[in-house]
Design an enzyme around this catalytic site. Structure first.
Site, PDB file in Angstrom:
ATOM      1  N   ASP A  43       0.816  -1.227   0.000  1.00 26.03           N
ATOM      2  CA  ASP A  43       0.000   0.000   0.000  1.00 26.03           C
ATOM      3  C   ASP A  43       0.846   1.272   0.000  1.00 26.03           C
ATOM      4  OD1 ASP A  43      -2.244  -1.681   0.267  1.00 26.03           O
ATOM      5  OD2 ASP A  43      -1.957  -1.731   2.433  1.00 26.03           O
ATOM      6  N   LYS A  88       2.278   2.182  -5.023  1.00 29.20           N
ATOM      7  CA  LYS A  88       3.010   1.684  -6.198  1.00 29.20           C
ATOM      8  C   LYS A  88       2.219   1.889  -7.489  1.00 29.20           C
ATOM      9  CE  LYS A  88       3.355  -2.369  -4.378  1.00 29.20           C
ATOM     10  NZ  LYS A  88       2.779  -2.039  -3.077  1.00 29.20           N
ATOM     11  N   GLY A 125      -4.073  -4.239  -4.577  1.00 31.28           N
ATOM     12  CA  GLY A 125      -5.067  -3.251  -4.961  1.00 31.28           C
ATOM     13  C   GLY A 125      -4.317  -1.984  -5.330  1.00 31.28           C
ATOM     14  N   HIS A 126      -4.137  -1.762  -6.615  1.00 31.09           N
ATOM     15  CA  HIS A 126      -3.393  -0.583  -7.065  1.00 31.09           C
ATOM     16  C   HIS A 126      -4.385   0.483  -7.534  1.00 31.09           C
ATOM     17  CE1 HIS A 126       0.512  -3.078  -7.779  1.00 31.09           C
ATOM     18  NE2 HIS A 126       0.169  -2.970  -6.515  1.00 31.09           N
ATOM     19  N   GLN A 171       2.353  -5.897  -3.292  1.00 36.09           N
ATOM     20  CA  GLN A 171       2.672  -6.049  -1.867  1.00 36.09           C
ATOM     21  C   GLN A 171       3.923  -5.233  -1.509  1.00 36.09           C
ATOM     22  OE1 GLN A 171       1.731  -9.268  -3.604  1.00 36.09           O
ATOM     23  NE2 GLN A 171      -0.246  -8.421  -3.125  1.00 36.09           N
TER      24      GLN A 171
HETATM   25  P1  IMP Z   1      -2.350 -12.813   1.549  1.00 31.95           P
HETATM   26  O1  IMP Z   1      -1.407 -12.289   0.535  1.00 31.95           O
HETATM   27  O2  IMP Z   1      -3.789 -12.590   1.196  1.00 31.95           O
HETATM   28  O3  IMP Z   1      -2.066 -14.249   1.884  1.00 31.95           O
HETATM   29  O4  IMP Z   1      -2.135 -11.999   2.923  1.00 31.95           O
HETATM   30  C1  IMP Z   1      -0.932 -12.118   3.687  1.00 31.95           C
HETATM   31  C2  IMP Z   1      -0.578 -10.786   4.334  1.00 31.95           C
HETATM   32  O5  IMP Z   1      -0.206  -9.862   3.324  1.00 31.95           O
HETATM   33  C3  IMP Z   1      -1.729 -10.127   5.099  1.00 31.95           C
HETATM   34  O6  IMP Z   1      -1.182  -9.404   6.192  1.00 31.95           O
HETATM   35  C4  IMP Z   1      -2.300  -9.148   4.089  1.00 31.95           C
HETATM   36  O7  IMP Z   1      -2.977  -8.056   4.709  1.00 31.95           O
HETATM   37  C5  IMP Z   1      -1.024  -8.692   3.409  1.00 31.95           C
HETATM   38  N1  IMP Z   1      -1.235  -8.228   2.030  1.00 31.95           N
HETATM   39  C6  IMP Z   1      -1.417  -8.991   0.928  1.00 31.95           C
HETATM   40  N2  IMP Z   1      -1.528  -8.216  -0.164  1.00 31.95           N
HETATM   41  C7  IMP Z   1      -1.414  -6.946   0.243  1.00 31.95           C
HETATM   42  C8  IMP Z   1      -1.412  -5.687  -0.440  1.00 31.95           C
HETATM   43  O8  IMP Z   1      -1.531  -5.586  -1.667  1.00 31.95           O
HETATM   44  N3  IMP Z   1      -1.251  -4.582   0.342  1.00 31.95           N
HETATM   45  C9  IMP Z   1      -1.071  -4.647   1.693  1.00 31.95           C
HETATM   46  N4  IMP Z   1      -1.054  -5.802   2.361  1.00 31.95           N
HETATM   47  C10 IMP Z   1      -1.226  -6.947   1.648  1.00 31.95           C
END
Ligand code: IMP
Length: 432
Positions: free
Chosen positions: A13, A16, A40-41, A224
């Site tokens: 977040d 990017k 989520g971009h 991420q």
């Molecule tokens: P997962 O990728 O859904 O398995 O989530 C694993 C961890 O990564 C959790 O803490 C999510 O909140 C975090 N996470 C996954 N994708 C994002 C992102 O695009 N932005 C911020 N946090 C993310």
């Protein structure tokens, strides 16, 4: 000109999407290399807000070809929905502009059900995943029982692979006391999506290498962030892929010598969603002010899940680690405007863990949770920065703040954003 890798320097977040949009204007190809629709971009162009989860931000630049790389996990139903939503907004998203790696892995409804069951089983130790099935899909990949996007080319084979995967997963779900997934309905939705996606399938590694050889400028768009990296993040509170610079090479099938620049993106403060340690996390009025009310799309609420983000001061220990690990050649700072109006601002320059002073995040499990930030306090500034375009126009204190960050993270600052629109940028001078 060769490849540029764009990496989040914090917990995701970082903004990017808007930086990728900016760099896409100087690119021929934009390729995502890791993760899936957990990302989520957000990109704001000409008063239109675009929320991208799978499709690279380059799609908003006519003439740029976008790639979904082999390192990604793709939910075919959600990809079709995103293509349709973008098309409805007038964005051209045909197979000549969007290429899907035959080697990317598929996310199905059973992965989503398994993600929810695993989170429920973790109880108080839940990771706070986005519940998009990301972890279970990568688990199937590494267990060598995943389904690759290329299998969508053959309807009968794809259908048989799905049936076998659903049977296996439903047994696992029953063992965890979770409801089974409706196999017939899910398979028919996946087959319909596969039909639509077939023309998009491509050996994207071959395509990218051909483009690089011909001199195309390729932007590798990270999702991420560094602290969510499966190897280098604070395990187990991580995602299941490699969002760091190394992940771009394996996730796209390109060699290291193709890479010319590695650009980090960091917010001017820190945020995190999901569980896990965050040394500079704040509770109270400062955090509330950084988070915003949720009325504006730039407020600190997840683009994918809508969850409020945890907020705190800038953590230079974390971003310095990211700079070293990824080999940043430059840093892009976002959301400087949000810090306007504080009497003073703080930067964590070190951690204190069990009586020891650390200048790099501890690797041992549990230690980061005990880290207490050591802060440096700088004078704040006020005023609306959203119309500022030159570094000389920034208040002196704001300039001192970004200069101090550059010093602490040992990386030149390329630009700073002062609002969500494409042109709300202050060039900080560093060309990297
Ligand atoms: P997962 O990728 O859904 O398995 O989530 C694993 C961890 O990564 C959790 O803490 C999510 O909140 C975090 N996470 C996954 N994708 C994002 C992102 O695009 N932005 C911020 N946090 C993310």
């Amino acid at each position: 000109m060769p490849a540029t890798i764009l990496v989040g320097a914090q917990w995701g977040d970082e903004g990017k999407g808007r930086v990728a949009d900016w760099l896409a204007a100087q690119s021929d190809v934009v390729a995502r290399y890791a993760g899936g629709d957990n990302a989520g971009h957000t990109v704001f162009v000409n008063d239109q807000l675009y929320k991208l989860h799978l499709v690279p931000s380059g799609i908003l630049h006519p003439g740029v070809v976008c790639v979904l790389g082999n390192g990604m996990v793709i939910n075919p139903v959600n990809l079709v929905r995103e293509i349709d939503e973008l098309s409805a907004l007038g964005v051209e998203v045909g197979p000549e502009r969007l290429l899907l790696s035959t080697r990317a892995h598929i996310i199905t409804p059973v992965h989503i059900a398994l993600d929810a069951a695993a989170e429920a089983a973790r109880g108080a130790g839940a990771i706070g995943t986005t519940l998009r099935g990301i972890g279970p899909a990568y688990l199937d990949k590494t267990a060598r029982q995943g389904i690759r996007a290329g299998e969508m080319a053959d309807s009968d084979g794809f259908s048989a692979a799905l049936a076998a995967a659903f049977e296996r997963a439903n047994i696992a779900l029953a063992a965890q006391g979770a409801a089974p997934v409706d196999t017939a309905a899910s398979i028919s939705a996946c087959l319909a999506a596969a039909e639509r996606l077939r023309p998009y399938l491509c050996d994207t590694s071959e395509y990218l290498n051909r483009q690089l050889k011909a001199g195309a400028r390729v932007l590798c768009e990270g999702a991420q962030g560094t602290f969510l990296d499966i190897d280098h993040g604070d395990y187990p509170y991580v995602t299941s892929s490699s969002p760091t610079a190394g992940g771009a090479l394996t996730g796209l099938g390109i060699g290291p010598l193709a890479v010319e620049r590695v650009i980090g993106v960091a917010k001017c403060y820190s945020t995190r969603v999901g569980a896990g340690p965050m040394p500079t996390e704040l509770d109270g009025p400062v955090a509330d002010r950084l988070r915003g009310t949720g009325e504006n799309f730039w407020d600190e609420y997840g683009t994918t899940t809508g969850r409020p983000r945890r907020c705190g001061w800038f953590d230079a220990v974390a971003v310095r680690y990211a700079a070293r690990l990824n080999g940043f050649t430059g840093l892009f700072l976002t959301k400087l405007d949000i810090l306007s109006g504080f009497d003073s601002v703080k930067i964590a320059t070190a951690y204190e863990v069990d009586g020891h002073l650390l200048e790099t995040p501890p690797a041992a499990r549990g230690e980061l949770a005990r880290a207490r930030p050591v802060y440096e306090t700088l004078p704040g500034w006020s005023g609306d920065l959203s119309h500022t375009r030159g570094v000389d126009e920034l208040p002196e204190e704001a300039r001192a703040y970004i200069e101090r960050i550059a010093e602490l993270v040992e990386t030149p600052i390329m630009a700073v954003s002062v609002g969500p629109a494409r042109d709300q940028l202050v060039s900080a001078g560093a060309t990297v």
